[in-house]
Design an enzyme around this catalytic site. Sequence first.
Site, PDB file in Angstrom:
ATOM      1  CB  SER A  33      -0.926   0.101   1.444  1.00  0.00           C
ATOM      2  OG  SER A  33      -1.718  -1.229   1.391  1.00  0.00           O
ATOM      3  CG  HIS A  36      -1.945  -0.519  -4.428  1.00  0.00           C
ATOM      4  ND1 HIS A  36      -2.298   0.921  -4.102  1.00  0.00           N
ATOM      5  CD2 HIS A  36      -2.402  -1.067  -3.175  1.00  0.00           C
ATOM      6  CE1 HIS A  36      -2.867   0.851  -2.823  1.00  0.00           C
ATOM      7  NE2 HIS A  36      -2.835  -0.276  -2.190  1.00  0.00           N
TER       8      HIS A  36
HETATM    9  N1  NAD Z   1      -6.134  -4.750   3.396  1.00  0.00           N
HETATM   10  C1  NAD Z   1      -6.300  -3.871   2.588  1.00  0.00           C
HETATM   11  O1  NAD Z   1      -7.387  -3.240   2.237  1.00  0.00           O
HETATM   12  C2  NAD Z   1      -5.411  -3.629   1.339  1.00  0.00           C
HETATM   13  C3  NAD Z   1      -5.522  -2.958   0.243  1.00  0.00           C
HETATM   14  C4  NAD Z   1      -4.548  -2.876  -0.863  1.00  0.00           C
HETATM   15  C5  NAD Z   1      -3.352  -3.354  -0.450  1.00  0.00           C
HETATM   16  N2  NAD Z   1      -2.767  -3.917   0.687  1.00  0.00           N
HETATM   17  C6  NAD Z   1      -1.547  -4.539   0.782  1.00  0.00           C
HETATM   18  O2  NAD Z   1      -1.693  -5.952   0.668  1.00  0.00           O
HETATM   19  C7  NAD Z   1      -0.774  -6.404   1.617  1.00  0.00           C
HETATM   20  C8  NAD Z   1      -1.479  -7.623   2.500  1.00  0.00           C
HETATM   21  O3  NAD Z   1      -2.397  -6.912   3.253  1.00  0.00           O
HETATM   22  P1  NAD Z   1      -3.310  -7.844   3.696  1.00  0.00           P
HETATM   23  O4  NAD Z   1      -4.303  -6.749   4.381  1.00  0.00           O
HETATM   24  O5  NAD Z   1      -3.797  -8.851   2.761  1.00  0.00           O
HETATM   25  O6  NAD Z   1      -2.785  -8.421   4.973  1.00  0.00           O
HETATM   26  P2  NAD Z   1      -3.377  -9.553   5.807  1.00  0.00           P
HETATM   27  O7  NAD Z   1      -2.620  -9.335   7.469  1.00  0.00           O
HETATM   28  O8  NAD Z   1      -4.670 -10.197   5.719  1.00  0.00           O
HETATM   29  O9  NAD Z   1      -2.283 -10.900   5.309  1.00  0.00           O
HETATM   30  C9  NAD Z   1      -1.087 -10.968   5.302  1.00  0.00           C
HETATM   31  C10 NAD Z   1      -0.613 -12.520   5.132  1.00  0.00           C
HETATM   32  O10 NAD Z   1       0.854 -12.616   5.010  1.00  0.00           O
HETATM   33  C11 NAD Z   1       1.415 -13.879   5.335  1.00  0.00           C
HETATM   34  N3  NAD Z   1       2.743 -13.566   5.213  1.00  0.00           N
HETATM   35  C12 NAD Z   1       3.410 -12.740   6.436  1.00  0.00           C
HETATM   36  N4  NAD Z   1       4.778 -12.914   6.173  1.00  0.00           N
HETATM   37  C13 NAD Z   1       4.911 -13.973   5.178  1.00  0.00           C
HETATM   38  C14 NAD Z   1       5.988 -14.345   4.477  1.00  0.00           C
HETATM   39  N5  NAD Z   1       7.270 -13.997   4.754  1.00  0.00           N
HETATM   40  N6  NAD Z   1       5.822 -15.358   3.322  1.00  0.00           N
HETATM   41  C15 NAD Z   1       4.386 -15.615   3.075  1.00  0.00           C
HETATM   42  N7  NAD Z   1       3.483 -15.094   3.739  1.00  0.00           N
HETATM   43  C16 NAD Z   1       3.502 -14.153   4.688  1.00  0.00           C
HETATM   44  C17 NAD Z   1       0.744 -13.584   6.590  1.00  0.00           C
HETATM   45  O11 NAD Z   1       0.696 -15.310   7.266  1.00  0.00           O
HETATM   46  C18 NAD Z   1      -0.734 -13.221   6.340  1.00  0.00           C
HETATM   47  O12 NAD Z   1      -1.687 -14.425   6.020  1.00  0.00           O
HETATM   48  C19 NAD Z   1      -0.125  -5.411   2.415  1.00  0.00           C
HETATM   49  O13 NAD Z   1       1.177  -4.901   1.912  1.00  0.00           O
HETATM   50  C20 NAD Z   1      -1.055  -4.201   2.362  1.00  0.00           C
HETATM   51  O14 NAD Z   1      -0.520  -2.915   2.476  1.00  0.00           O
HETATM   52  C21 NAD Z   1      -3.681  -4.151   1.911  1.00  0.00           C
END
Ligand code: NAD
Length: 298
Positions: A118, A139
């Site tokens: 993000s 993204h």
């Molecule tokens: N949540 C949102 O609305 C949103 C929107 C756009 C972008 N993002 C971005 O997307 C990414 C993920 O966000 P999210 O909300 O899905 O997070 P989340 O916490 O729901 O999921 C993250 C996952 O990554 C896994 N993980 C952590 N370290 C790891 C590794 N070394 N290898 C493999 N898996 C690993 C965790 O176990 C977890 O299941 C982030 O960079 C976030 O900024 C989030």
Amino acid sequence: MKNITVIGSGTMGNGIAHTFAQHGFDVSLVDIDPGALDKAVQTITNNLDRQLKKGAIDPQLKTDTLNRIKTFTDLQQGAATADLVIEAATENRDIKLKLFKQLSDICDDDVILASNTSSISITQIAAVTKNPENVIGMHFMNPVPVMKLVEVIRGYATTDVVMQTVMQLAKTLEKDPVEVNDYPGFVANRILMPMINEAIYTLYEGVAGVEEIDTVMKLGMAHPMGPLQLADFIGLDVCLAILKVLYDGFGNQKYAPCPLLVNMVAAKHLGAKSGSGFYTYTPGSKELVVAAKFASKN
Ligand SMILES: NC(=O)c1ccc[n+]([C@@H]2O[C@H](COP(=O)([O-])OP(=O)(O)OC[C@H]3O[C@@H](n4cnc5c(N)ncnc54)[C@H](O)[C@@H]3O)[C@@H](O)[C@H]2O)c1
């Protein structure tokens, strides 16, 4: 391009895997947490069922989509045959830098390595790899199968060919990609997060209550949901992490996170995913807002 590896199977990773698989790609979904992988497959199944009920897909497409997704806890196994990798792991710089360093060793030199971050600098992520010209930001927005926008972020070294390939790929997924340059928060979060932070300050200073603030923005600005509810859905920890990136990246006080947000994250009131944020939620459901947590002070 046929084999896509998605790293991280949380909120975003499962949506990205779902979208690619539904459009005919073979997906390797990787997470260090096997429980997260099980949950992701269940979420994708539930979301496909919802699409089926609405008549948006047929039963064969549901079956094909699920059959195209394989899960892995081992990065080497999950990424070895990838034509493109999309990293959607936890929003933490050290985790992402470590992952991209490993991916750079595992994948062939011409594989495009994309991050769904993000806010973390694509240029910094690219700098730890052997081929920074093949690193790019892709993204997606939440929920991925529904939201049309993909912000495609050009790092300092990203080539035109890689940019064009990813823009085209996003169109194949029936998304509308927009190209932006690599500065803190890119475009989406540079504009969204100060608005959310200001809404939290408005609450913190007692100008109005949660529902009043959200109602003003919904009815007055035609936003589909208010900024405080949106913050709950994004995750308050994610909002805080992005604001810190903006604050550090620009060195400008206007991005300083509201102390109320800092306190709520410290108290683990992270929004819908923890069951409590500005609103309270039925555990396991993001849809049912039970009641506003804060009442208006007036
Ligand atoms: N949540 C949102 O609305 C949103 C929107 C756009 C972008 N993002 C971005 O997307 C990414 C993920 O966000 P999210 O909300 O899905 O997070 P989340 O916490 O729901 O999921 C993250 C996952 O990554 C896994 N993980 C952590 N370290 C790891 C590794 N070394 N290898 C493999 N898996 C690993 C965790 O176990 C977890 O299941 C982030 O960079 C976030 O900024 C989030």
